[in-house]
Design a protein around this motif. Sequence first.
Motif, PDB file in Angstrom:
ATOM      1  N   SER A  55       0.844  -1.051  -0.035  1.00 14.58           N
ATOM      2  CA  SER A  55      -0.138   0.067  -0.232  1.00 14.58           C
ATOM      3  C   SER A  55       0.754   1.381  -0.177  1.00 14.58           C
ATOM      4  O   SER A  55       0.497   2.281  -0.816  1.00 14.58           O
ATOM      5  N   ALA A  56       1.972   1.091   0.886  1.00 12.38           N
ATOM      6  CA  ALA A  56       2.803   2.288   0.914  1.00 12.38           C
ATOM      7  C   ALA A  56       3.535   2.630  -0.493  1.00 12.38           C
ATOM      8  O   ALA A  56       3.500   3.698  -0.868  1.00 12.38           O
ATOM      9  N   LEU A  57       3.853   1.349  -1.132  1.00  8.41           N
ATOM     10  CA  LEU A  57       4.721   1.523  -2.478  1.00  8.41           C
ATOM     11  C   LEU A  57       3.517   2.085  -3.470  1.00  8.41           C
ATOM     12  O   LEU A  57       4.191   3.135  -4.251  1.00  8.41           O
ATOM     13  N   MET A  58       2.482   1.568  -3.489  1.00  7.19           N
ATOM     14  CA  MET A  58       1.519   2.320  -4.388  1.00  7.19           C
ATOM     15  C   MET A  58       1.218   3.930  -4.068  1.00  7.19           C
ATOM     16  O   MET A  58       1.296   4.577  -5.140  1.00  7.19           O
ATOM     17  N   GLY A  59       1.114   4.224  -2.899  1.00  4.14           N
ATOM     18  CA  GLY A  59       1.210   5.566  -2.527  1.00  4.14           C
ATOM     19  C   GLY A  59       2.395   6.512  -3.035  1.00  4.14           C
ATOM     20  O   GLY A  59       2.144   7.612  -3.451  1.00  4.14           O
ATOM     21  N   ARG A  60       3.505   5.833  -2.865  1.00  5.66           N
ATOM     22  CA  ARG A  60       4.580   6.477  -3.508  1.00  5.66           C
ATOM     23  C   ARG A  60       4.783   6.543  -5.219  1.00  5.66           C
ATOM     24  O   ARG A  60       5.218   7.550  -5.592  1.00  5.66           O
ATOM     25  N   ALA A  61       4.121   5.716  -5.664  1.00 10.12           N
ATOM     26  CA  ALA A  61       4.170   5.769  -6.924  1.00 10.12           C
ATOM     27  C   ALA A  61       2.965   6.747  -7.729  1.00 10.12           C
ATOM     28  O   ALA A  61       2.892   6.599  -9.073  1.00 10.12           O
ATOM     29  N   LYS A  62       2.288   7.252  -6.922  1.00 10.63           N
ATOM     30  CA  LYS A  62       1.047   7.875  -7.192  1.00 10.63           C
ATOM     31  C   LYS A  62       1.156   8.992  -8.193  1.00 10.63           C
ATOM     32  O   LYS A  62       0.583   9.256  -9.157  1.00 10.63           O
ATOM     33  N   GLY A  63       2.239   9.643  -7.957  1.00  8.20           N
ATOM     34  CA  GLY A  63       2.828  10.661  -8.859  1.00  8.20           C
ATOM     35  C   GLY A  63       2.950  10.153 -10.572  1.00  8.20           C
ATOM     36  O   GLY A  63       2.773  10.771 -11.239  1.00  8.20           O
ATOM     37  N   ALA A  64       3.569   8.986 -10.307  1.00  9.67           N
ATOM     38  CA  ALA A  64       4.070   8.438 -11.909  1.00  9.67           C
ATOM     39  C   ALA A  64       2.580   7.946 -12.417  1.00  9.67           C
ATOM     40  O   ALA A  64       2.554   8.405 -13.617  1.00  9.67           O
ATOM     41  N   PHE A  65       1.570   7.693 -11.914  1.00  8.42           N
ATOM     42  CA  PHE A  65       0.367   7.327 -12.343  1.00  8.42           C
ATOM     43  C   PHE A  65      -0.500   8.888 -12.753  1.00  8.42           C
ATOM     44  O   PHE A  65      -0.952   8.956 -13.898  1.00  8.42           O
ATOM     45  N   GLU A  66      -0.272   9.827 -11.961  1.00 14.98           N
ATOM     46  CA  GLU A  66      -0.798  11.199 -12.077  1.00 14.98           C
ATOM     47  C   GLU A  66      -0.204  11.503 -13.564  1.00 14.98           C
ATOM     48  O   GLU A  66      -0.944  12.147 -14.401  1.00 14.98           O
ATOM     49  N   VAL A  67       1.085  11.658 -13.861  1.00 14.65           N
ATOM     50  CA  VAL A  67       1.836  12.074 -14.781  1.00 14.65           C
ATOM     51  C   VAL A  67       1.353  11.263 -16.073  1.00 14.65           C
ATOM     52  O   VAL A  67       1.134  11.834 -17.218  1.00 14.65           O
ATOM     53  N   LEU A  68       1.265   9.977 -16.046  1.00 10.15           N
ATOM     54  CA  LEU A  68       0.801   9.142 -17.219  1.00 10.15           C
ATOM     55  C   LEU A  68      -0.705   9.302 -17.703  1.00 10.15           C
ATOM     56  O   LEU A  68      -1.005   9.346 -18.849  1.00 10.15           O
ATOM     57  N   GLN A  69      -1.455   9.949 -16.699  1.00  7.99           N
ATOM     58  CA  GLN A  69      -2.875  10.158 -17.024  1.00  7.99           C
ATOM     59  C   GLN A  69      -2.950  11.493 -17.587  1.00  7.99           C
ATOM     60  O   GLN A  69      -4.133  11.947 -18.029  1.00  7.99           O
ATOM     61  N   SER A  70      -2.077  12.485 -17.463  1.00  2.00           N
ATOM     62  CA  SER A  70      -2.179  13.842 -17.999  1.00  2.00           C
ATOM     63  C   SER A  70      -1.630  13.902 -19.418  1.00  2.00           C
ATOM     64  O   SER A  70      -1.071  13.237 -19.856  1.00  2.00           O
TER      65      SER A  70
END
Length: 70
Positions: A55-70
Amino acid sequence: NPLDPKTSMMVALASSITLGSEECVKEQTKMLKKMGATKEEIAFVVRIVKHAHNSALMGRAKGAFEVLQS
């Protein structure tokens, strides 16, 4: 301590696993076995730590997913 000794030791084991203290993990597991903890109970503690870590790992990766969606 409002927790029974076995539960307290399971919390300590989870903390040691999280912090990466191999010697503490071994000693706490030995103590838990002496307290009557089953393999299933100890495995459940490991699964809790694994879930928290993932869960912590996914939280830290959130920025990567945000960039991919923009």
